[in-house]
Write a protein that holds these residues in place. Structure first.
Motif, PDB file in Angstrom:
ATOM      1  N   PHE A 145       0.836  -1.201   0.000  1.00 23.72           N
ATOM      2  CA  PHE A 145       0.000   0.000   0.000  1.00 23.72           C
ATOM      3  C   PHE A 145       0.876   1.258   0.000  1.00 23.72           C
ATOM      4  CE2 PHE A 145      -1.859   3.423   2.573  1.00 23.72           C
ATOM      5  CZ  PHE A 145      -2.984   3.721   1.818  1.00 23.72           C
ATOM      6  N   GLY A 146       1.868   1.293   0.863  1.00 28.52           N
ATOM      7  CA  GLY A 146       2.750   2.446   0.959  1.00 28.52           C
ATOM      8  C   GLY A 146       3.550   2.677  -0.306  1.00 28.52           C
ATOM      9  N   MET A 147       3.978   1.608  -0.933  1.00 27.30           N
ATOM     10  CA  MET A 147       4.739   1.744  -2.175  1.00 27.30           C
ATOM     11  C   MET A 147       3.867   2.297  -3.298  1.00 27.30           C
ATOM     12  SD  MET A 147       7.075  -1.647  -2.000  1.00 27.30           S
ATOM     13  CE  MET A 147       8.732  -1.160  -2.461  1.00 27.30           C
ATOM     14  N   HIS A 148       2.575   2.032  -3.219  1.00 27.27           N
ATOM     15  CA  HIS A 148       1.647   2.549  -4.226  1.00 27.27           C
ATOM     16  C   HIS A 148       1.238   3.987  -3.919  1.00 27.27           C
ATOM     17  CE1 HIS A 148      -2.345   3.163  -6.084  1.00 27.27           C
ATOM     18  NE2 HIS A 148      -1.769   2.546  -7.099  1.00 27.27           N
ATOM     19  N   GLU A 149       0.903   4.262  -2.673  1.00 23.98           N
ATOM     20  CA  GLU A 149       0.389   5.577  -2.295  1.00 23.98           C
ATOM     21  C   GLU A 149       1.481   6.638  -2.121  1.00 23.98           C
ATOM     22  OE1 GLU A 149      -2.864   6.681  -1.907  1.00 23.98           O
ATOM     23  OE2 GLU A 149      -3.299   4.782  -2.909  1.00 23.98           O
ATOM     24  N   PHE A 150       2.651   6.229  -1.675  1.00 25.61           N
ATOM     25  CA  PHE A 150       3.717   7.185  -1.369  1.00 25.61           C
ATOM     26  C   PHE A 150       4.951   6.874  -2.218  1.00 25.61           C
ATOM     27  CE2 PHE A 150       1.255   6.372   2.565  1.00 25.61           C
ATOM     28  CZ  PHE A 150       0.633   7.616   2.671  1.00 25.61           C
ATOM     29  N   GLN A 151       4.772   6.885  -3.518  1.00 29.93           N
ATOM     30  CA  GLN A 151       5.829   6.482  -4.449  1.00 29.93           C
ATOM     31  C   GLN A 151       7.082   7.352  -4.352  1.00 29.93           C
ATOM     32  OE1 GLN A 151       4.128   6.223  -8.343  1.00 29.93           O
ATOM     33  NE2 GLN A 151       2.635   4.676  -7.723  1.00 29.93           N
ATOM     34  N   THR A 152       6.940   8.572  -3.920  1.00 29.20           N
ATOM     35  CA  THR A 152       8.118   9.441  -3.819  1.00 29.20           C
ATOM     36  C   THR A 152       8.922   9.174  -2.547  1.00 29.20           C
ATOM     37  OG1 THR A 152       6.803  11.183  -2.774  1.00 29.20           O
ATOM     38  CG2 THR A 152       7.064  11.286  -5.177  1.00 29.20           C
ATOM     39  N   HIS A 153       8.395   8.324  -1.669  1.00 29.46           N
ATOM     40  CA  HIS A 153       9.061   8.031  -0.398  1.00 29.46           C
ATOM     41  C   HIS A 153       9.324   6.532  -0.225  1.00 29.46           C
ATOM     42  CE1 HIS A 153       8.348  12.154   0.784  1.00 29.46           C
ATOM     43  NE2 HIS A 153       7.043  12.000   0.581  1.00 29.46           N
ATOM     44  N   LEU A 154       9.656   5.839  -1.294  1.00 25.32           N
ATOM     45  CA  LEU A 154       9.827   4.386  -1.224  1.00 25.32           C
ATOM     46  C   LEU A 154      10.881   3.974  -0.203  1.00 25.32           C
ATOM     47  CD1 LEU A 154       9.582   3.283  -4.964  1.00 25.32           C
ATOM     48  CD2 LEU A 154       7.854   3.119  -3.165  1.00 25.32           C
ATOM     49  N   TRP A 155      12.013   4.680  -0.175  1.00 27.18           N
ATOM     50  CA  TRP A 155      13.089   4.297   0.744  1.00 27.18           C
ATOM     51  C   TRP A 155      12.670   4.467   2.194  1.00 27.18           C
ATOM     52  CZ3 TRP A 155      16.615   1.171  -0.654  1.00 27.18           C
ATOM     53  CH2 TRP A 155      17.040   1.136  -1.965  1.00 27.18           C
ATOM     54  N   ILE A 156      11.847   5.462   2.469  1.00 32.56           N
ATOM     55  CA  ILE A 156      11.363   5.652   3.841  1.00 32.56           C
ATOM     56  C   ILE A 156      10.441   4.507   4.223  1.00 32.56           C
ATOM     57  CG2 ILE A 156      10.007   7.161   5.353  1.00 32.56           C
ATOM     58  CD1 ILE A 156      11.052   9.527   3.686  1.00 32.56           C
ATOM     59  N   VAL A 157       9.572   4.106   3.314  1.00 36.77           N
ATOM     60  CA  VAL A 157       8.667   2.973   3.569  1.00 36.77           C
ATOM     61  C   VAL A 157       9.472   1.710   3.863  1.00 36.77           C
ATOM     62  CG1 VAL A 157       6.938   1.458   2.507  1.00 36.77           C
ATOM     63  CG2 VAL A 157       6.755   3.937   2.234  1.00 36.77           C
ATOM     64  N   VAL A 158      10.457   1.425   3.037  1.00 41.53           N
ATOM     65  CA  VAL A 158      11.286   0.225   3.230  1.00 41.53           C
ATOM     66  C   VAL A 158      12.078   0.327   4.539  1.00 41.53           C
ATOM     67  CG1 VAL A 158      13.241  -1.070   2.291  1.00 41.53           C
ATOM     68  CG2 VAL A 158      11.421  -0.288   0.776  1.00 41.53           C
ATOM     69  N   PHE A 159      12.622   1.492   4.834  1.00 37.98           N
ATOM     70  CA  PHE A 159      13.402   1.669   6.060  1.00 37.98           C
ATOM     71  C   PHE A 159      12.543   1.458   7.300  1.00 37.98           C
ATOM     72  CE2 PHE A 159      14.809   4.312   9.583  1.00 37.98           C
ATOM     73  CZ  PHE A 159      16.078   3.786   9.793  1.00 37.98           C
ATOM     74  N   VAL A 160      11.346   2.035   7.323  1.00 38.51           N
ATOM     75  CA  VAL A 160      10.467   1.906   8.493  1.00 38.51           C
ATOM     76  C   VAL A 160      10.035   0.453   8.681  1.00 38.51           C
ATOM     77  CG1 VAL A 160       8.190   2.545   9.414  1.00 38.51           C
ATOM     78  CG2 VAL A 160       9.715   4.299   8.504  1.00 38.51           C
ATOM     79  N   ALA A 161       9.686  -0.236   7.594  1.00 35.70           N
ATOM     80  CA  ALA A 161       9.311  -1.650   7.687  1.00 35.70           C
ATOM     81  C   ALA A 161      10.496  -2.481   8.190  1.00 35.70           C
ATOM     82  CB  ALA A 161       8.837  -2.166   6.334  1.00 35.70           C
TER      83      ALA A 161
END
Length: 111
Positions: free
Chosen positions: A31-47
């Motif tokens: 969901f985050g990779m789809h909705e927040f495409q400009t912040h992919l690295w942040i999504v991966v880092f937080v997970a």
């Protein structure tokens, strides 16, 4: 949902998912990779941070188990291969057991 609220939800889900409690954070990551495409690295880092902290909690729980002699096959493999086994802690079902067993066997945290 705001980005900050999403990140806290993702972190909490990843943390719970990587302990011995049931759960899964994969859907939130997608969901985050789809909705927040400009912040992919942040999504991966937080997970990753949530998963890592959850694994450390499971390791700590294993340290609380009294160290008595155990002959189970999985513990023998963990003793034989040591910390390298923890590279597979991401596996469903058995991965949490690796972290728990590493704590129980008193495998060095830093290794």
């Amino acid at each position: 949902m705001s980005f900050t609220a999403y990140l806290w939800t993702l972190f909490t889900s990843a943390l719970i998912s990587s302990t011995v409690l049931p759960g899964g954070s994969e859907a939130l990551v997608v969901f985050g990779m789809h909705e927040f495409q400009t912040h992919l690295w942040i999504v991966v880092f937080v997970a990753t941070a949530g998963n890592t902290l959850g694994a450390l909690i499971t390791y700590g729980m294993g340290r609380l188990i009294p160290n008595k002699k155990q002959e189970a096959r999985s513990l023998e493999l963990l003793k034989k291969y040591g910390p390298i086994t923890l590279l597979f802690s991401w596996l469903p079902i058995v991965g949490d057991g690796f972290c728990l067993g590493a704590g129980w066997l008193r495998i060095s945290f830093w290794r």
